[in-house]
Structure formats: C-alpha cells, structure tokens
Design a protein around this motif. Structure first.
Motif, PDB file in Angstrom:
ATOM      1  N   ALA A   1     -15.473   8.249  12.790  1.00  0.00           N
ATOM      2  CA  ALA A   1     -15.747   7.022  12.033  1.00  0.00           C
ATOM      3  C   ALA A   1     -15.072   5.850  12.720  1.00  0.00           C
ATOM      4  O   ALA A   1     -13.913   5.945  13.137  1.00  0.00           O
ATOM      5  CB  ALA A   1     -15.255   7.148  10.591  1.00  0.00           C
ATOM      6  N   GLY A   2     -15.787   4.766  12.822  1.00  0.00           N
ATOM      7  CA  GLY A   2     -15.223   3.570  13.455  1.00  0.00           C
ATOM      8  C   GLY A   2     -14.384   2.745  12.505  1.00  0.00           C
ATOM      9  O   GLY A   2     -13.625   1.870  12.934  1.00  0.00           O
TER      10      GLY A   2
ATOM     11  N   ASP B   1      -7.300   9.802  16.156  1.00  0.00           N
ATOM     12  CA  ASP B   1      -8.289   9.313  17.130  1.00  0.00           C
ATOM     13  C   ASP B   1      -9.636   8.978  16.491  1.00  0.00           C
ATOM     14  O   ASP B   1     -10.689   9.100  17.125  1.00  0.00           O
ATOM     15  CB  ASP B   1      -8.502  10.342  18.256  1.00  0.00           C
ATOM     16  N   GLY B   2      -9.602   8.592  15.208  1.00  0.00           N
ATOM     17  CA  GLY B   2     -10.833   8.200  14.540  1.00  0.00           C
ATOM     18  C   GLY B   2     -11.670   9.345  14.030  1.00  0.00           C
ATOM     19  O   GLY B   2     -12.757   9.113  13.469  1.00  0.00           O
ATOM     20  N   ARG B   3     -11.197  10.585  14.195  1.00  0.00           N
ATOM     21  CA  ARG B   3     -11.940  11.739  13.654  1.00  0.00           C
ATOM     22  C   ARG B   3     -11.472  11.989  12.230  1.00  0.00           C
ATOM     23  O   ARG B   3     -10.325  12.335  11.991  1.00  0.00           O
ATOM     24  CB  ARG B   3     -11.742  12.987  14.514  1.00  0.00           C
ATOM     25  N   ILE B   4     -12.376  11.830  11.283  1.00  0.00           N
ATOM     26  CA  ILE B   4     -12.067  12.004   9.871  1.00  0.00           C
ATOM     27  C   ILE B   4     -12.235  13.470   9.490  1.00  0.00           C
ATOM     28  O   ILE B   4     -13.299  14.061   9.712  1.00  0.00           O
ATOM     29  CB  ILE B   4     -12.988  11.128   8.992  1.00  0.00           C
TER      30      ILE B   4
ATOM     31  N   PRO C   1       0.828  -1.217   0.000  1.00  0.00           N
ATOM     32  CA  PRO C   1       0.000   0.000   0.000  1.00  0.00           C
ATOM     33  C   PRO C   1       0.860   1.264   0.000  1.00  0.00           C
ATOM     34  O   PRO C   1       1.892   1.326   0.670  1.00  0.00           O
ATOM     35  CB  PRO C   1      -0.813  -0.130   1.291  1.00  0.00           C
ATOM     36  N   ARG C   2       0.417   2.260  -0.741  1.00  0.00           N
ATOM     37  CA  ARG C   2       1.117   3.547  -0.790  1.00  0.00           C
ATOM     38  C   ARG C   2       0.474   4.470   0.251  1.00  0.00           C
ATOM     39  O   ARG C   2      -0.591   5.035   0.032  1.00  0.00           O
ATOM     40  CB  ARG C   2       1.010   4.162  -2.183  1.00  0.00           C
ATOM     41  N   LEU C   3       1.149   4.615   1.378  1.00  0.00           N
ATOM     42  CA  LEU C   3       0.625   5.453   2.452  1.00  0.00           C
ATOM     43  C   LEU C   3       1.153   6.876   2.313  1.00  0.00           C
ATOM     44  O   LEU C   3       2.300   7.093   1.929  1.00  0.00           O
ATOM     45  CB  LEU C   3       1.019   4.889   3.815  1.00  0.00           C
ATOM     46  N   LEU C   4       0.319   7.838   2.649  1.00  0.00           N
ATOM     47  CA  LEU C   4       0.703   9.247   2.637  1.00  0.00           C
ATOM     48  C   LEU C   4       0.885   9.722   4.078  1.00  0.00           C
ATOM     49  O   LEU C   4       0.315   9.127   5.012  1.00  0.00           O
ATOM     50  CB  LEU C   4      -0.370  10.072   1.925  1.00  0.00           C
ATOM     51  N   PRO C   5       1.662  10.758   4.283  1.00  0.00           N
ATOM     52  CA  PRO C   5       1.900  11.254   5.660  1.00  0.00           C
ATOM     53  C   PRO C   5       0.692  12.003   6.214  1.00  0.00           C
ATOM     54  O   PRO C   5       0.739  13.197   6.487  1.00  0.00           O
ATOM     55  CB  PRO C   5       3.117  12.176   5.480  1.00  0.00           C
ATOM     56  N   ILE C   6      -0.406  11.284   6.370  1.00  0.00           N
ATOM     57  CA  ILE C   6      -1.648  11.861   6.889  1.00  0.00           C
ATOM     58  C   ILE C   6      -1.746  11.527   8.374  1.00  0.00           C
ATOM     59  O   ILE C   6      -1.673  10.350   8.744  1.00  0.00           O
ATOM     60  CB  ILE C   6      -2.864  11.300   6.130  1.00  0.00           C
ATOM     61  N   PRO C   7      -1.903  12.502   9.243  1.00  0.00           N
ATOM     62  CA  PRO C   7      -1.985  12.217  10.684  1.00  0.00           C
ATOM     63  C   PRO C   7      -3.088  11.214  11.003  1.00  0.00           C
ATOM     64  O   PRO C   7      -4.221  11.359  10.558  1.00  0.00           O
ATOM     65  CB  PRO C   7      -2.296  13.600  11.297  1.00  0.00           C
ATOM     66  N   GLY C   8      -2.730  10.183  11.757  1.00  0.00           N
ATOM     67  CA  GLY C   8      -3.704   9.188  12.199  1.00  0.00           C
ATOM     68  C   GLY C   8      -3.973   8.061  11.229  1.00  0.00           C
ATOM     69  O   GLY C   8      -4.618   7.069  11.594  1.00  0.00           O
TER      70      GLY C   8
END
Length: 460
Positions: free
Chosen positions: A269-270, A256-259, A126-133
């Motif tokens: 979001a769960g 913390d699950g906050r989109i 998977p190509r992950l981006l530096p997105i917090p969380g």
C-alpha cells in the motif's frame, strides 16, 4: 540553565499549558470575565503552546480533501487573545508545588516561568502501538500540517499510477489503508475517497475502479459514537462505494509499505493513515501532577486537579468524572472540551474572588459525522439522520461552532464557492522540499556543486 522570567509583584499569574480547545476557550473566557483586571495589570494570563494557533480538528478531513482551505481551520491565538501573553514554546518541566514551569522557546535558552494558577490543557497525541513499520510509513490526521501532507501524498500516488505501466507499482500507489473506525478514521477515508474519485475524472489511465480503499477496525463496529444502527448503516454505505471495511481486524505489520493484517491479508500500500485512538500529551508527565493508569491528569467534577490547589484541567488530557453516568469519565471530544473550558474559566474567576466552584454537568447533544460531499450521519438529540440531511446538519453545526466570525465567514465562503466551482485536485508535494530545485540548480552536469558560476547560469 533556565532563565527566570519575573512577573509583576502581587498580580496573580495564570499559566495555561496548551492552546487547543480548552486552552483557547479558557483564555477567551478569562478575557471576558477579567477584562478590567487584565487591562490594569492586576491579573496576568499566559498561554504556552508549540503552535501559535488553535486547530479546529473536525475540519481536518475536509481540509485534506480540499473542501476548505487549511488556513481557515486554524485560529491565530494572538489575534483572538490580545489581552493574554501567547508563547510559542514547549513546556519541558513543571513543578506545581513550587509554582514554576520550564519552557523551551523556538530559539534561545529555556526559561523558568513562575505562576499562581495552572491550567493543564495540553490535549492529546496519536496513540501509536509497537507495530513494525508503523512509525516509518504511517501518518495521522491530528494537525493541519498532516492534513496538507496527506492531501498532497494521496494526489501524488494518483500521479504515480498515471505515469507508469508497472502493474505492481500502480496497484501499490492506488491502495489506501486507514486504520481506526472512529470519527477521525471514518471521516478521513470518506473525504479522501471522494476527492480521489473526482481526481480520476481528469486522468487517462486511472479510473475509480482502480482505487482500493480499506478501513481497518479492531472492534466489531465503526462509528460507535453514533450508535450500533448508524454504524452498521455507515459500513453498508462504504461497501456500496467500494470501500473495503474490515472489522475485528488488526494491523500486524507495515514494514516497507507491505500491509499485513490479522486476518492473513498481505499486500503493498502506498498510503497508511493511522487514526486508532489518542493518548494524553506527554507534557502531563513532565511534572508533579497526579495521573491515572491511562496517563490522564486526575481531575474532579469542578475541573480542578485532584489533591492540588489553584490547579485546573479539562479536555483530552484529563480524566473528568461524568456526573450523568456513575463511574464514567467524559469522553475526549470537542463538545466536552469547549463546554468544560467555559466553566473552567468561570471557576478560576470564582477562585480569584473567593467564591464556591461549580461542578461540570453536561447533557449530550448528539453527534455528527461527514462522509464526503452530500453524505453524512448524525443523531442530534436522539434524532437519526442519514445522507444529505445529516451532511447538511453536520456542516450547519460545525459552521456555527468554528471559533470567531472571521473563520465562520471564510469557511462558509469556501463551501459556497465549491457549489459553483470544481474541486481542485492538484498535488503540491514539492512544497515539502522547497529547496530541491534550488539545490539541483547549484550542481554542475557531473552532479558536483558549482561554486564559481551564479545559480541562474547553472539553471540554464
């Protein structure tokens, strides 16, 4: 210090790094073409992969939705490659100039393997981006383990919503966000939305109207592989099913699950499923192979590695020129990987026998995508299919393409039983913590480990 594994003197050793589409199909081709040589020990083939099985990835969404048993989407490498050596290990270093690779097995010290021919078929991750969380809260759908986890997780979210009166907690548990509008993301959200809708039939508090599914795509269309018209039709179908399709939208944060999205949306979001592209496996950078700006091994139309001798590559980790389109490279999909692998195996045999190699030229057969039970989209050979006909063609194509007769029969049996039996929607999330009850039984009433009494007494 790596232990050196010696090979039979004078027998060419072919090392295949990766046991996915390219690795397995190349080895199968070599088994067929070099049957006598392998039996006599005149050639040796070794396949190294962290898993001892090949995963048929187009079936992962159906495995996650419970339409197919997870065991039936994997092909045991040792069973189908009896004439090859299969090593469940990771390649940690590679030196093609000197012809050796360092592999780390499941246990014990690393080993140095010498080889004569190399096939780099490590695939993609998977190509992950530096997105917090994202790393902490997201999950991909590239492996059978992820498919099993995702199924259990989604069903567990329904159980959370069914067992609580906390409106905020219920809303979070029933919100499912999928990022990426390509094949993987579209098929995943379609199959799992179908499954959760079925699961709510047996619940008292959760209804289909409570479910919130969202597909987030950075570009202006989904399913680009099937063309603009079919992509627009798919988006309309999703919206008709209550799936919120957001295009030209980016995921900004998932702490913390906050989109948080680029359009200003912010909600809990769960479930967060990340299918926004892939990148070549990091294995390709652990050696002296030439790579391009995207981290892909530089390949040629003959499926050789640019500038090297007795080195081959194909599949998702390779940049193979598409001879049907000037300046373009073959896209990273299963259709190309399987066809490239067969030619790659043939070219290795030609190289062993001193014959000229053949170039890879591929005519596109079209694409198919499943959108849930009895729903799909496809354009085989330019023919546009929607709905039930596309779904039927999707299953027919993949039923024919899944490797080995054993797996074909098992998959068709799963589909046939599903025609007469209701889908199972039971969460088995406890399999991910199999020792939890055992450890709980070993504690006394105060929460301390009791070492004096048998576990069975504590359980009582």
């Amino acid at each position: 210090m790596a232990r050196t594994v010696e090979d039979a003197a004078g027998a060419p050793h072919i090392l295949i790094v990766g046991g996915g589409y390219v690795g397995m199909y190349t080895a199968l081709r070599l088994q067929k073409k070099l049957k006598r040589e392998l039996r006599r020990g005149e050639v040796k083939v070794t396949v190294v992969d962290p898993n001892s099985y090949m995963t048929y990835q187009p079936f992962l969404p159906e495995a996650a939705a419970g339409n197919i048993s997870p065991r039936h989407v994997v092909v045991p490498l040792r069973r189908v490659l009896p004439k090859c050596t299969v090593r469940k290990a990771r390649v940690t270093e590679l030196n093609h100039d000197e012809g050796w690779a360092i592999v780390q097995p499941l246990a014990g010290p690393p080993e140095r393997i010498h080889y004569d021919y190399l096939v780099m078929a490590a695939g993609a991750v998977p190509r992950l981006l530096p997105i917090p969380g994202l790393a902490e809260n997201g999950i991909s759908l590239k492996t059978v383990g992820e498919a099993i986890h995702l199924r259990n997780h989604v069903l567990e979210q329904l159980e959370i919503a069914e067992s609580t009166d906390d409106a905020e907690l219920r809303r979070k548990a029933l919100t499912f966000v999928f990022v990426g509008g390509g094949f993987a993301g579209v098929e995943a959200i379609a199959e799992l939305e179908d499954m959760t809708r079925d699961a709510t039939k047996y619940m008292r508090k959760v209804t289909p109207q409570d479910l919130r599914f969202m597909l987030v795509e950075a570009t202006d269309r989904i399913l680009p592989e099937v063309g603009p018209e079919m992509g627009r039709w798919t988006a309309e179908q999703f919206r008709g099913r209550g799936i919120d399709v957001k295009m030209k939208t980016l995921l900004v944060s998932a702490v913390d699950g906050r989109i948080e999205l680029s359009d200003g949306s912010s909600f809990q979001a769960g479930t967060l499923v990340w299918n926004a592209g892939v990148k070549p496996s990091p294995v390709v950078r652990r050696g002296d192979l030439p790579v391009d700006g995207k981290g892909r091994v530089k390949g040629t139309e003959y499926l050789t590695i640019e500038g090297l001798v007795r080195a081959f590559t194909a599949g998702d980790n390779a940049a193979i020129p598409d001879l049907t389109q000037d300046g373009e490279f073959c896209p990273p999909n299963a259709q190309h990987a399987v066809r490239q692998a067969k030619l790659l195996g043939d070219n290795i045999v030609r190289s062993l026998r001193g014959k000229a190699l053949k170039p890879y030229v591929h005519g596109n057969l079209g694409t198919v995508a499943g959108l849930g039970l009895h729903k799909g989209v496809a354009n085989p050979l330019g023919i546009k299919l929607k709905g039930w006909p596309a779904w039927f063609f999707h299953r027919s194509y993949h039923g024919a393409m899944v490797p080995t007769l054993n797996r074909k029969i098992r998959v068709v049996a799963d589909w046939t039983l599903a025609l007469f039996l209701k889908r199972e929607t039971v969460s088995l999330a406890t399999v991910e913590q199999p020792r939890a009850d055992f450890e709980l039984a070993a504690l006394d009433g105060a929460g301390h480990r009791n070492a004096e009494r048998p576990v069975s007494e504590n359980a009582a």
